[in-house]
Design an enzyme around this catalytic site. Structure first.
Site, PDB file in Angstrom:
ATOM      1  N   HIS A  58     100.359   3.970 -12.783  1.00  0.00           N
ATOM      2  CA  HIS A  58      99.858   3.683 -13.563  1.00  0.00           C
ATOM      3  C   HIS A  58     101.455   3.841 -14.753  1.00  0.00           C
ATOM      4  O   HIS A  58     101.870   2.980 -15.243  1.00  0.00           O
ATOM      5  CB  HIS A  58      99.631   5.742 -14.322  1.00  0.00           C
ATOM      6  CG  HIS A  58      99.791   5.219 -15.810  1.00  0.00           C
ATOM      7  ND1 HIS A  58      99.155   6.810 -16.108  1.00  0.00           N
ATOM      8  CD2 HIS A  58     100.076   4.911 -16.965  1.00  0.00           C
ATOM      9  CE1 HIS A  58      99.066   6.613 -17.552  1.00  0.00           C
ATOM     10  NE2 HIS A  58      99.854   5.050 -18.363  1.00  0.00           N
ATOM     11  N   ASP A  72      97.170  -0.625  -3.448  1.00  0.00           N
ATOM     12  CA  ASP A  72      96.848  -0.460  -2.287  1.00  0.00           C
ATOM     13  C   ASP A  72      98.378   0.234  -1.527  1.00  0.00           C
ATOM     14  O   ASP A  72      98.697   0.589  -0.721  1.00  0.00           O
ATOM     15  CB  ASP A  72      97.355  -2.355  -1.445  1.00  0.00           C
ATOM     16  CG  ASP A  72      96.279  -1.443  -0.575  1.00  0.00           C
ATOM     17  OD1 ASP A  72      95.861  -1.188  -0.434  1.00  0.00           O
ATOM     18  OD2 ASP A  72      97.313  -2.824   0.466  1.00  0.00           O
ATOM     19  N   ASP A  82     102.903   0.250   4.003  1.00  0.00           N
ATOM     20  CA  ASP A  82     102.260  -1.452   3.189  1.00  0.00           C
ATOM     21  C   ASP A  82     101.483  -1.512   1.749  1.00  0.00           C
ATOM     22  O   ASP A  82     100.972  -1.253   1.767  1.00  0.00           O
ATOM     23  CB  ASP A  82     101.007  -1.480   4.159  1.00  0.00           C
ATOM     24  CG  ASP A  82     100.369  -2.214   4.265  1.00  0.00           C
ATOM     25  OD1 ASP A  82     101.305  -3.879   4.319  1.00  0.00           O
ATOM     26  OD2 ASP A  82      99.265  -2.829   5.165  1.00  0.00           O
ATOM     27  N   HIS A 120      90.251   5.154 -13.878  1.00  0.00           N
ATOM     28  CA  HIS A 120      91.444   6.295 -14.252  1.00  0.00           C
ATOM     29  C   HIS A 120      91.965   7.267 -15.206  1.00  0.00           C
ATOM     30  O   HIS A 120      91.912   7.018 -16.512  1.00  0.00           O
ATOM     31  CB  HIS A 120      92.669   4.959 -14.273  1.00  0.00           C
ATOM     32  CG  HIS A 120      94.097   5.983 -14.208  1.00  0.00           C
ATOM     33  ND1 HIS A 120      94.932   6.589 -13.303  1.00  0.00           N
ATOM     34  CD2 HIS A 120      94.937   6.187 -15.958  1.00  0.00           C
ATOM     35  CE1 HIS A 120      96.418   7.715 -14.217  1.00  0.00           C
ATOM     36  NE2 HIS A 120      95.755   6.896 -14.793  1.00  0.00           N
ATOM     37  N   CYS A 122      93.851  10.392 -17.119  1.00  0.00           N
ATOM     38  CA  CYS A 122      95.405  10.950 -16.403  1.00  0.00           C
ATOM     39  C   CYS A 122      94.826  12.212 -16.423  1.00  0.00           C
ATOM     40  O   CYS A 122      93.673  12.929 -16.351  1.00  0.00           O
ATOM     41  CB  CYS A 122      96.394  10.588 -18.004  1.00  0.00           C
ATOM     42  SG  CYS A 122      96.622   8.729 -18.653  1.00  0.00           S
ATOM     43  N   CYS A 126     100.611  12.506 -14.867  1.00  0.00           N
ATOM     44  CA  CYS A 126     101.012  11.291 -15.188  1.00  0.00           C
ATOM     45  C   CYS A 126     101.834  11.730 -17.055  1.00  0.00           C
ATOM     46  O   CYS A 126     102.531  11.666 -17.364  1.00  0.00           O
ATOM     47  CB  CYS A 126      99.709  10.334 -15.862  1.00  0.00           C
ATOM     48  SG  CYS A 126      98.024   9.735 -15.233  1.00  0.00           S
TER      49      CYS A 126
END
Length: 134
Positions: A58, A72, A82, A120, A122, A126
């Protein structure tokens, strides 16, 4: 005298990235590998680390003015490796090469994040980062 409601809130453990070169992880990570957010922005689990990873996605989305998002997100606890970068534009205009790399699912992640009030929600991280409510 400081009231409890005025006391600063502790963020807790922060995420850290371990270097990966040519598919080989440098540095030992003890514990169980976990994927927290995949390339398309889908979230896995309800752990504290998952919520932290979601807030990081976010944050990158908001700070880039909705142009980029780190996705990812995976690793062992707060030790990650990664990542991928999703972009709102997939190709360079001049030669049609892909921004960042072939793991950039681009608009899939950005579009999903725009639509994912179901994916998602919050969380406290967040709110601590003062991100706009989705």
């Amino acid at each position: 005298m400081t009231l409890a409601s005025e006391a600063p809130v502790e963020y807790g453990h922060v995420l850290s990235y371990t270097k990966v070169y040519f598919g080989r992880l440098y540095g030992d990570l003890e514990g169980e590998f976990q994927k927290y957010v995949n390339n398309t922005g889908e979230v896995y689990g309800e752990s504290e680390v998952t919520h932290n990873a979601e807030a990081f996605c976010h944050y990158t989305y908001e700070r880039s003015e909705h142009q980029l998002m780190v996705v990812d997100i995976q690793g062992v606890d707060h030790n990650l490796f990664d990542p991928e970068v999703a972009s709102s534009t997939l190709f360079y205009a001049n030669d049609k090469t892909i921004f960042f790399c072939c793991g950039n699912l681009s608009t899939d992640a950005i579009d999903m994040f725009n639509l994912i009030k179901a994916v998602h929600v919050c969380n406290k991280f967040c709110h601590m980062l003062k991100l706009k409510e989705m």
